[in-house]
Design a protein around this motif. Structure first.
Motif, PDB file in Angstrom:
ATOM      1  N   LYS A 118     -24.421  -0.981  18.861  1.00 32.53           N
ATOM      2  CA  LYS A 118     -25.454  -1.030  20.099  1.00 32.53           C
ATOM      3  C   LYS A 118     -26.894  -0.483  19.434  1.00 32.53           C
ATOM      4  N   THR A 119     -27.792  -1.332  19.701  1.00 27.42           N
ATOM      5  CA  THR A 119     -29.276  -0.921  19.234  1.00 27.42           C
ATOM      6  C   THR A 119     -30.007  -0.612  20.371  1.00 27.42           C
ATOM      7  N   ALA A 120     -31.117   0.293  19.914  1.00 28.71           N
ATOM      8  CA  ALA A 120     -32.225   0.418  21.104  1.00 28.71           C
ATOM      9  C   ALA A 120     -33.389  -0.303  20.678  1.00 28.71           C
ATOM     10  N   HIS A 121     -33.984  -0.806  21.636  1.00 28.57           N
ATOM     11  CA  HIS A 121     -35.172  -1.548  21.254  1.00 28.57           C
ATOM     12  C   HIS A 121     -36.610  -0.953  21.604  1.00 28.57           C
ATOM     13  N   VAL A 122     -37.413  -1.077  20.772  1.00 32.40           N
ATOM     14  CA  VAL A 122     -38.983  -0.691  21.003  1.00 32.40           C
ATOM     15  C   VAL A 122     -39.739  -1.891  21.097  1.00 32.40           C
ATOM     16  N   LYS A 123     -40.702  -1.787  22.287  1.00 29.10           N
ATOM     17  CA  LYS A 123     -41.274  -3.006  22.560  1.00 29.10           C
ATOM     18  C   LYS A 123     -42.742  -2.978  21.632  1.00 29.10           C
ATOM     19  N   GLY A 124     -43.109  -4.140  21.126  1.00 29.73           N
ATOM     20  CA  GLY A 124     -44.228  -3.929  20.248  1.00 29.73           C
ATOM     21  C   GLY A 124     -44.668  -5.485  20.204  1.00 29.73           C
ATOM     22  N   TYR A 132     -33.514  -0.381  16.691  1.00 35.60           N
ATOM     23  CA  TYR A 132     -32.768   0.688  15.831  1.00 35.60           C
ATOM     24  C   TYR A 132     -31.442   1.230  16.080  1.00 35.60           C
ATOM     25  N   VAL A 133     -30.888   1.724  15.356  1.00 30.49           N
ATOM     26  CA  VAL A 133     -29.483   2.333  15.774  1.00 30.49           C
ATOM     27  C   VAL A 133     -29.200   3.727  14.788  1.00 30.49           C
ATOM     28  N   TYR A 134     -29.157   4.694  15.567  1.00 28.07           N
ATOM     29  CA  TYR A 134     -28.624   5.820  14.817  1.00 28.07           C
ATOM     30  C   TYR A 134     -27.111   5.796  14.473  1.00 28.07           C
ATOM     31  N   VAL A 135     -26.945   5.411  13.169  1.00 25.64           N
ATOM     32  CA  VAL A 135     -25.482   5.113  12.865  1.00 25.64           C
ATOM     33  C   VAL A 135     -24.649   6.426  13.002  1.00 25.64           C
ATOM     34  N   ASP A 136     -24.951   7.560  12.720  1.00 28.17           N
ATOM     35  CA  ASP A 136     -24.328   9.025  12.832  1.00 28.17           C
ATOM     36  C   ASP A 136     -23.872   8.985  14.546  1.00 28.17           C
ATOM     37  N   SER A 196     -15.933   2.628  14.899  1.00 25.77           N
ATOM     38  CA  SER A 196     -15.360   3.494  14.187  1.00 25.77           C
ATOM     39  C   SER A 196     -16.208   3.384  12.604  1.00 25.77           C
ATOM     40  N   ASP A 197     -15.911   4.562  11.837  1.00 24.61           N
ATOM     41  CA  ASP A 197     -16.333   4.371  10.467  1.00 24.61           C
ATOM     42  C   ASP A 197     -16.427   3.136   9.729  1.00 24.61           C
ATOM     43  N   GLU A 198     -15.137   2.571   9.957  1.00 26.82           N
ATOM     44  CA  GLU A 198     -14.831   1.549   9.136  1.00 26.82           C
ATOM     45  C   GLU A 198     -15.617   0.126   9.642  1.00 26.82           C
ATOM     46  N   LYS A 199     -15.996   0.026  10.717  1.00 25.38           N
ATOM     47  CA  LYS A 199     -16.697  -1.002  11.477  1.00 25.38           C
ATOM     48  C   LYS A 199     -18.096  -0.749  10.858  1.00 25.38           C
ATOM     49  N   LYS A 200     -18.797   0.351  11.047  1.00 25.92           N
ATOM     50  CA  LYS A 200     -20.232   0.865  10.844  1.00 25.92           C
ATOM     51  C   LYS A 200     -20.415   0.599   9.220  1.00 25.92           C
ATOM     52  N   ASP A 201     -19.353   1.184   8.346  1.00 24.54           N
ATOM     53  CA  ASP A 201     -19.566   0.919   7.053  1.00 24.54           C
ATOM     54  C   ASP A 201     -19.522  -0.461   6.521  1.00 24.54           C
TER      55      ASP A 201
END
Length: 92
Positions: free
Chosen positions: A2-8, A41-45, A50-55
């Motif tokens: 899931k990401t966050a969005h910044v408009k521009g 953007y996404v803060y992966v940490d 799961s770590d496996e899915k993120k990796d």
């Protein structure tokens, strides 16, 4: 993830993979804000997957799993804080 969005300005599709504690990731976000571009953007940490899915998702762009990673138009990526290259690839 899931990401966050910044408009521009919508110049290209930009996705930033970052760590919430990384100074270079913070500088990359500041650069994107300064350029005024539309990005996700996404803060992966902090992501809930799961770590496996993120990796798996991140390793297709950077097998070394270092940050920040800027993905442009789902085609190319810039690894590390490289302001000139980010400006060039975004077209600003």
């Amino acid at each position: 993830m899931k990401t966050a969005h910044v408009k521009g300005k919508k110049v290209k599709k930009v996705l930033l993979y970052a760590l919430s504690t990384c100074i270079w990731c913070k500088k990359t976000r500041e650069l994107l804000d300064e350029l005024g571009v539309d990005y996700d953007y996404v803060y992966v940490d902090l992501a809930e997957e799961s770590d496996e899915k993120k990796d798996k998702e991140i390793s297709k762009w950077n097998p070394e799993l270092s940050f920040p990673i800027v993905v442009i138009d789902d085609k190319e990526c810039i690894i590390g804080y490289k302001p000139e290259k980010i400006r060039e690839k975004i077209g600003l």
